[in-house]
Motif scaffolding. Structure first.
Motif, short mmCIF file in Angstrom:
data_model
loop_
_atom_site.label_atom_id
_atom_site.label_comp_id
_atom_site.label_asym_id
_atom_site.label_seq_id
_atom_site.Cartn_x
_atom_site.Cartn_y
_atom_site.Cartn_z
N ARG A 141 0.80 -1.13 0.07
CA ARG A 141 0.00 -0.10 0.16
C ARG A 141 0.79 1.35 -0.20
N PRO A 142 0.30 2.35 -0.44
CA PRO A 142 1.12 3.64 -0.41
C PRO A 142 2.03 4.14 0.77
N ALA A 143 1.13 3.84 2.08
CA ALA A 143 1.57 4.18 3.18
C ALA A 143 2.28 2.87 3.92
N GLY A 144 2.29 1.81 3.14
CA GLY A 144 2.93 0.31 3.58
C GLY A 144 4.33 0.46 3.69
N VAL A 145 4.84 -0.86 4.10
CA VAL A 145 6.25 -1.06 4.41
C VAL A 145 6.68 -2.38 3.73
N LEU A 146 7.71 -2.59 3.04
CA LEU A 146 8.45 -3.66 2.60
C LEU A 146 9.56 -3.95 3.72
N VAL A 147 9.97 -5.25 4.07
CA VAL A 147 11.01 -5.47 4.97
C VAL A 147 11.65 -6.54 4.09
N ALA A 148 12.98 -6.43 3.78
CA ALA A 148 13.77 -7.26 3.29
C ALA A 148 15.01 -7.74 3.67
N THR A 149 15.26 -8.99 4.12
CA THR A 149 16.31 -9.15 4.99
C THR A 149 17.36 -10.05 4.18
N THR A 150 18.65 -9.86 4.52
CA THR A 150 19.80 -10.61 3.92
C THR A 150 21.07 -10.58 4.42
N ASN A 151 22.08 -11.19 3.90
CA ASN A 151 23.46 -11.26 4.52
C ASN A 151 24.52 -10.33 4.29
N ALA A 152 25.29 -10.15 4.91
CA ALA A 152 26.65 -9.36 4.73
C ALA A 152 27.31 -10.65 3.66
N ASP A 153 28.15 -10.04 2.72
CA ASP A 153 28.60 -11.01 1.74
C ASP A 153 30.26 -10.98 2.07
N ASP A 154 30.65 -10.36 3.07
CA ASP A 154 32.05 -10.33 3.14
C ASP A 154 32.51 -11.08 4.75
N ILE A 155 31.50 -11.71 5.12
CA ILE A 155 31.85 -12.37 6.72
C ILE A 155 31.95 -13.81 6.49
N PRO A 156 32.92 -14.23 6.98
CA PRO A 156 33.44 -15.78 7.18
C PRO A 156 32.31 -16.46 7.76
N VAL A 157 31.86 -17.64 7.27
CA VAL A 157 30.81 -18.47 7.92
C VAL A 157 31.35 -19.78 8.01
N ALA A 158 31.33 -20.32 9.00
CA ALA A 158 31.95 -21.53 9.61
C ALA A 158 31.50 -22.64 8.80
N VAL A 159 30.12 -23.03 8.45
CA VAL A 159 29.84 -24.12 7.48
C VAL A 159 30.43 -23.99 6.40
N ILE A 160 30.49 -22.80 5.74
CA ILE A 160 30.93 -22.66 4.44
C ILE A 160 32.62 -22.93 4.32
N ASP A 161 33.20 -22.31 5.37
CA ASP A 161 34.84 -22.54 5.48
C ASP A 161 35.10 -24.20 5.84
N LEU A 162 34.07 -24.72 6.37
CA LEU A 162 34.23 -26.24 6.64
C LEU A 162 34.04 -26.94 5.40
#
Length: 279
Positions: A141-162
């Motif tokens: 709606r014109p007075a409404g809000v969208l919330v979109a979440t996501t990750n940082a792209d440059d932070i090490p993640v343990a499971v990915i490093d593993l």
């Protein structure tokens, strides 16, 4: 873009509600959904769409917060298994949630339908990101809000490093990491093409694994692990266990992984040909 965020792998990596729930606990931090909702003014919110709802990490808390008023909360997802999980959980919590199988890039709702639209950790999956964001703006709606979440792209993640270390241990090549199409770094530019006002809130936390076995268990929930096992036929679980044990020994048994994510809160949807204009 990694194998888990590539659109063609969605059914393989995200159709299982149990694995998604486990993975969210690893990546997202237990308090993330509540933290996001605390940054919103829900007093005048009536109609809510959770687009790409998954197992209802945001759907259910929103429905509970709005349970004392005649609000309507709708969860949309590509996979009906996810939606059945939300329905069961809603019954258990005594709240009402509507569900619908739908694609964010072609939402089956009229323009200006919702006061609050949620698109959390999902936009980087869209083949046509701009089209998806335009659709989200259209149903806001014109007075409404969208919330979109996501990750940082440059932070090490343990499971990915593993994952990469385990592949190296068995002598298998790891796929090159590519930038996300929708991250904390580039998300604002995408959203501003469809919304006048975009504000980023950044969430920081830390995942602590009790021991090497807990880290490996988290790794097993990932699509990367399942795809690599299928492709190589090797004992990736064993290799990951060896690597994690070595890491734990070097770190005195304590294994940690930083968590940096964020929520873009977007207001003022830009009108399209089919969008209502403020009177």
């Amino acid at each position: 873009m990694t194998s888990e965020t590539a659109p063609e792998n969605l059914r393989t990596f995200y159709a299982d509600p149990d694995l998604l729930r486990d993975r969210q606990q690893t990546y997202a931090g237990a308090g993330f959904a509540g933290w996001v909702l605390e940054r919103l003014d829900l007093r005048k919110v009536g109609d809510v769409l959770d687009a790409g709802a998954g197992v209802g990490r945001f759907t259910l808390p929103v429905a509970q917060r709005l349970a004392d008023r005649p609000a309507r909360v709708v969860a949309a997802d590509l996979f009906d298994g996810m939606l059945r999980t939300i329905t069961r959980a809603a019954v258990q919590r005594g709240v009402t949630v509507g569900t619908l199988v739908a694609d964010i890039q072609a939402l089956p709702f009229p323009a200006g339908r919702f006061d609050l639209v949620l698109a959390n950790h999902v936009l980087y999956h869209l083949p046509d990101l701009d089209r998806g964001v335009r659709e989200l703006a259209r149903v806001t709606r014109p007075a409404g809000v969208l919330v979109a979440t996501t990750n940082a792209d440059d932070i090490p993640v343990a499971v990915i490093d593993l994952h990469r270390a385990a592949l190296d241990r068995i002598g298998a090549p790891a796929e090159p990491a590519e930038p996300s199409t929708f991250s904390l770094r580039n998300g604002e530019a995408v959203l501003r093409r469809s919304f006048h006002d975009v504000t980023l809130h950044t969430f920081r936390d830390q995942q602590v694994f009790a021991d090497a076995a807990e880290l490996v268990a988290a790794y097993r929930t990932t699509g990367r692990f399942r795809a690599a096992v299928e492709k190589t036929g090797a004992d990736l679980d064993g290799a990951a266990s060896q690597v994690a044990a070595e890491w734990a020994n070097r770190q005195g048994g304590r294994l940690t992984s930083p968590i940096v994510m964020g929520a873009f809160v977007c207001a003022g949807p830009r009108p399209t040909a089919s969008s209502p204009r403020p009177s």
